[in-house]
Write a protein that holds these residues in place. Structure first.
Motif, PDB file in Angstrom:
ATOM      1  N   LYS A   1       0.828  -1.213   0.000  1.00 21.85           N
ATOM      2  CA  LYS A   1       0.000   0.000   0.000  1.00 21.85           C
ATOM      3  C   LYS A   1       0.863   1.264   0.000  1.00 21.85           C
ATOM      4  O   LYS A   1       0.475   2.280  -0.579  1.00 21.85           O
ATOM      5  CB  LYS A   1      -0.962  -0.020   1.181  1.00 21.85           C
ATOM      6  N   THR A   2       2.018   1.186   0.631  1.00 21.04           N
ATOM      7  CA  THR A   2       2.957   2.309   0.583  1.00 21.04           C
ATOM      8  C   THR A   2       3.398   2.552  -0.852  1.00 21.04           C
ATOM      9  O   THR A   2       3.424   3.697  -1.328  1.00 21.04           O
ATOM     10  CB  THR A   2       4.184   2.028   1.481  1.00 21.04           C
ATOM     11  N   LEU A   3       3.718   1.466  -1.536  1.00 26.43           N
ATOM     12  CA  LEU A   3       4.124   1.598  -2.933  1.00 26.43           C
ATOM     13  C   LEU A   3       2.946   2.067  -3.793  1.00 26.43           C
ATOM     14  O   LEU A   3       3.123   2.880  -4.696  1.00 26.43           O
ATOM     15  CB  LEU A   3       4.689   0.281  -3.460  1.00 26.43           C
ATOM     16  N   MET A   4       1.754   1.594  -3.494  1.00 21.20           N
ATOM     17  CA  MET A   4       0.566   2.035  -4.234  1.00 21.20           C
ATOM     18  C   MET A   4       0.378   3.547  -4.086  1.00 21.20           C
ATOM     19  O   MET A   4       0.101   4.245  -5.070  1.00 21.20           O
ATOM     20  CB  MET A   4      -0.681   1.299  -3.733  1.00 21.20           C
ATOM     21  N   ALA A   5       0.531   4.053  -2.873  1.00 21.59           N
ATOM     22  CA  ALA A   5       0.397   5.495  -2.648  1.00 21.59           C
ATOM     23  C   ALA A   5       1.457   6.264  -3.431  1.00 21.59           C
ATOM     24  O   ALA A   5       1.169   7.314  -4.015  1.00 21.59           O
ATOM     25  CB  ALA A   5       0.503   5.802  -1.153  1.00 21.59           C
ATOM     26  N   ALA A   6       2.668   5.728  -3.471  1.00 18.59           N
ATOM     27  CA  ALA A   6       3.739   6.380  -4.234  1.00 18.59           C
ATOM     28  C   ALA A   6       3.419   6.361  -5.731  1.00 18.59           C
ATOM     29  O   ALA A   6       3.712   7.321  -6.441  1.00 18.59           O
ATOM     30  CB  ALA A   6       5.074   5.700  -3.955  1.00 18.59           C
ATOM     31  N   CYS A   7       2.797   5.267  -6.196  1.00 14.19           N
ATOM     32  CA  CYS A   7       2.392   5.204  -7.618  1.00 14.19           C
ATOM     33  C   CYS A   7       1.395   6.316  -7.932  1.00 14.19           C
ATOM     34  O   CYS A   7       1.463   6.944  -8.994  1.00 14.19           O
ATOM     35  CB  CYS A   7       1.761   3.847  -7.933  1.00 14.19           C
ATOM     36  N   LYS A   8       0.506   6.581  -6.995  1.00 12.51           N
ATOM     37  CA  LYS A   8      -0.484   7.646  -7.199  1.00 12.51           C
ATOM     38  C   LYS A   8       0.211   9.011  -7.232  1.00 12.51           C
ATOM     39  O   LYS A   8      -0.032   9.824  -8.125  1.00 12.51           O
ATOM     40  CB  LYS A   8      -1.542   7.605  -6.101  1.00 12.51           C
ATOM     41  N   VAL A   9       1.088   9.246  -6.267  1.00 11.23           N
ATOM     42  CA  VAL A   9       1.787  10.523  -6.183  1.00 11.23           C
ATOM     43  C   VAL A   9       2.632  10.772  -7.435  1.00 11.23           C
ATOM     44  O   VAL A   9       2.676  11.883  -7.951  1.00 11.23           O
ATOM     45  CB  VAL A   9       2.684  10.577  -4.915  1.00 11.23           C
ATOM     46  N   HIS A  10       3.272   9.711  -7.924  1.00  8.70           N
ATOM     47  CA  HIS A  10       4.184   9.856  -9.060  1.00  8.70           C
ATOM     48  C   HIS A  10       3.533   9.461 -10.385  1.00  8.70           C
ATOM     49  O   HIS A  10       4.224   9.318 -11.403  1.00  8.70           O
ATOM     50  CB  HIS A  10       5.468   9.058  -8.809  1.00  8.70           C
ATOM     51  N   ASP A  11       2.220   9.285 -10.360  1.00 11.01           N
ATOM     52  CA  ASP A  11       1.422   9.052 -11.566  1.00 11.01           C
ATOM     53  C   ASP A  11       1.947   7.881 -12.411  1.00 11.01           C
ATOM     54  O   ASP A  11       2.232   8.031 -13.599  1.00 11.01           O
ATOM     55  CB  ASP A  11       1.361  10.340 -12.413  1.00 11.01           C
ATOM     56  N   ASN A  12       2.063   6.724 -11.747  1.00 12.49           N
ATOM     57  CA  ASN A  12       2.529   5.526 -12.449  1.00 12.49           C
ATOM     58  C   ASN A  12       1.422   4.475 -12.411  1.00 12.49           C
ATOM     59  O   ASN A  12       1.399   3.595 -11.562  1.00 12.49           O
ATOM     60  CB  ASN A  12       3.815   4.995 -11.810  1.00 12.49           C
TER      61      ASN A  12
END
Length: 174
Positions: free
Chosen positions: A148-159
């Motif tokens: 979920k941490t990585l998922m949130a980072a994907c959202k922030v970095h638009d990936n």
């Protein structure tokens, strides 16, 4: 007590006191005592090194952290376990991912906190593929919090592409 031991030059007692402290939040005192120990050529214990690296991480004392790392290398002290984890954490918190990665890669024994430090550091800095790779390489299966941490980072970095792969990993766990 630290000040008294420091003034008396009794660094071994200061080191013993440091080991007994339940709350090691006085980072500046830890760093000052360590510098005094160095001046008196008193060799630090592993616990002292871990405490000093933690203080360096919390205060951003990157140069002293590098100095401690140099000391470990010079004395051929194996950088594993708690010392290695503290060194990785210090480099991550001082925003030097290159050195954190170098230490992480050379360690044969990594605690889960070391893995987490690298994953979160990569994620925060937008190095999402690297974070994903580290998660997949963990010897112990990652939990949903890491995904979920990585998922949130994907959202922030638009990936979106990586977010889909991460979503599948989360779905398998839950």
């Amino acid at each position: 007590m630290f000040s008294a031991y420091d003034r008396l030059g009794d660094f071994e007692s200061a080191d013993q006191l440091l080991k007994q402290m339940p709350d090691k939040n006085d980072f500046k005192t830890v760093l000052r005592i360590f510098k005094s120990m160095q001046a008196a050529q008193v060799a630090p214990t592993q616990l002292t090194v871990v405490s000093v690296l933690g203080a360096c991480a919390e205060t951003g004392a990157f140069d002293l952290g590098r100095e401690v790392h140099g000391f470990l290398m010079e004395k051929e002290i194996e950088i594993q376990g708690f010392v290695g984890n503290a060194l990785v954490d210090m480099y991550v918190k001082c925003r030097n991912l290159k050195l954190a990665q170098e230490v992480f890669d050379m360690m044969s024994l990594k605690h889960v906190t070391c893995w987490n430090s690298m994953i979160v550091a990569f994620a925060i800095h937008g190095l999402l593929d690297e974070a994903y790779k580290v998660i997949k390489e963990m010897p112990v299966g990652p939990n949903s919090v890491l995904w979920k941490t990585l998922m949130a980072a994907c959202k922030v970095h638009d990936n979106a592409e990586l977010a889909e792969a991460v979503f599948r990993e989360i779905a398998m766990l839950e």
